[in-house]
Motif scaffolding. Sequence first.
Motif, PDB file in Angstrom:
ATOM      1  N   ILE A   1      35.723  41.517  31.940  1.00  0.00           N
ATOM      2  CA  ILE A   1      35.331  41.259  33.320  1.00  0.00           C
ATOM      3  C   ILE A   1      36.465  40.514  34.014  1.00  0.00           C
ATOM      4  O   ILE A   1      37.126  39.671  33.392  1.00  0.00           O
ATOM      5  N   ILE A   2      36.689  40.847  35.287  1.00  0.00           N
ATOM      6  CA  ILE A   2      37.764  40.224  36.054  1.00  0.00           C
ATOM      7  C   ILE A   2      37.172  39.514  37.267  1.00  0.00           C
ATOM      8  O   ILE A   2      36.264  40.025  37.927  1.00  0.00           O
ATOM      9  N   PHE A   3      37.667  38.311  37.538  1.00  0.00           N
ATOM     10  CA  PHE A   3      37.271  37.529  38.711  1.00  0.00           C
ATOM     11  C   PHE A   3      38.445  37.538  39.687  1.00  0.00           C
ATOM     12  O   PHE A   3      39.557  37.144  39.319  1.00  0.00           O
TER      13      PHE A   3
ATOM     14  N   ILE B   1      41.835  35.604  39.608  1.00  0.00           N
ATOM     15  CA  ILE B   1      41.521  34.249  39.163  1.00  0.00           C
ATOM     16  C   ILE B   1      41.505  34.164  37.643  1.00  0.00           C
ATOM     17  O   ILE B   1      42.130  33.284  37.053  1.00  0.00           O
ATOM     18  N   SER B   2      40.789  35.053  37.007  1.00  0.00           N
ATOM     19  CA  SER B   2      40.732  35.058  35.545  1.00  0.00           C
ATOM     20  C   SER B   2      40.239  36.404  35.048  1.00  0.00           C
ATOM     21  O   SER B   2      39.606  37.161  35.790  1.00  0.00           O
ATOM     22  N   VAL B   3      40.561  36.682  33.790  1.00  0.00           N
ATOM     23  CA  VAL B   3      40.078  37.874  33.097  1.00  0.00           C
ATOM     24  C   VAL B   3      39.511  37.424  31.762  1.00  0.00           C
ATOM     25  O   VAL B   3      40.141  36.631  31.055  1.00  0.00           O
ATOM     26  N   GLU B   4      38.334  37.927  31.416  1.00  0.00           N
ATOM     27  CA  GLU B   4      37.681  37.524  30.176  1.00  0.00           C
ATOM     28  C   GLU B   4      37.250  38.767  29.396  1.00  0.00           C
ATOM     29  O   GLU B   4      36.543  39.622  29.928  1.00  0.00           O
ATOM     30  N   ILE B   5      37.690  38.841  28.145  1.00  0.00           N
ATOM     31  CA  ILE B   5      37.231  39.897  27.240  1.00  0.00           C
ATOM     32  C   ILE B   5      35.878  39.479  26.677  1.00  0.00           C
ATOM     33  O   ILE B   5      35.748  38.451  26.035  1.00  0.00           O
TER      34      ILE B   5
END
Length: 270
Positions: A108-110, A177-181
């Motif tokens: 998911i990407i913010f 802003i951020s990317v989370e696997i």
Amino acid sequence: MNPITLFLTAIAAAIGGYFASQNNINAAVPFFVIAAIIFFALKMANQWEKFVILRAGRLHSVKGPGLFLIVPVLDNIAVVIDERIQTTAFNAEQALTKDTVPVNVDAIIFWRVHNAEKAALAITNYRQAIERVAQSTLRETIGASMLASLLSDRQAADAHLRDVIAQKTADWGISVISVEIRDVAIPEALQNAMSRQAQAEREKQARVILGSSEAEIAAKFVEAATVYADHPAALQLRAMNIIYETTKERGATILLPTSMVDALNPAKRT
């Protein structure tokens, strides 16, 4: 349509209607015109919105937040940009890692729009483009990573994805802003193999520890044997202590050979 525009339009139209009911057309027409101008010209943007306005097909301005006016017919609101933080889910199905292991990865990407003008004019659909760029970058990252590092060091992979995607989308007025696997799924057969490997590693470690313990015990026995060889009385005391420990519970009866009894009696031996 915003409520302020509707309210002012209704008031102007009501006044024009009142004059029209009094057969005062000359006074009614200006209010009807004002009502029409307010309806088409008065706009309102919320705190998080930016209105990109084109005048005769060319960029005129970016308005918002608050109330603003446009020139009816001549001006056109091309797009309304939401500048709040957005989230986009993306995945890479059956992507191969550097060690040729097929994995399914969900992430998911913010992100947010920091330049409404670029987001509106530099690309057709920035939302769809972000999803495509994120997905392709994820596949590139998987292909350049070993499975072990992808499973154990997700923070490094997250940071790499954020930097690469941010670089690709900077020209569109987008800030990442951020990317989370969120999940890394591997084939069931490989999961079983990894489980057996981990179990074998644990058994190997247990055997090494057991062997080390046996070596330490053997060294202690050798040390004890040396002491007993130099001090026979200590060996006799130890033997009697073993017999005592054996017989002190449940009233057990121990039969000892005569030779062993004689060995425990130094006076009789001499």
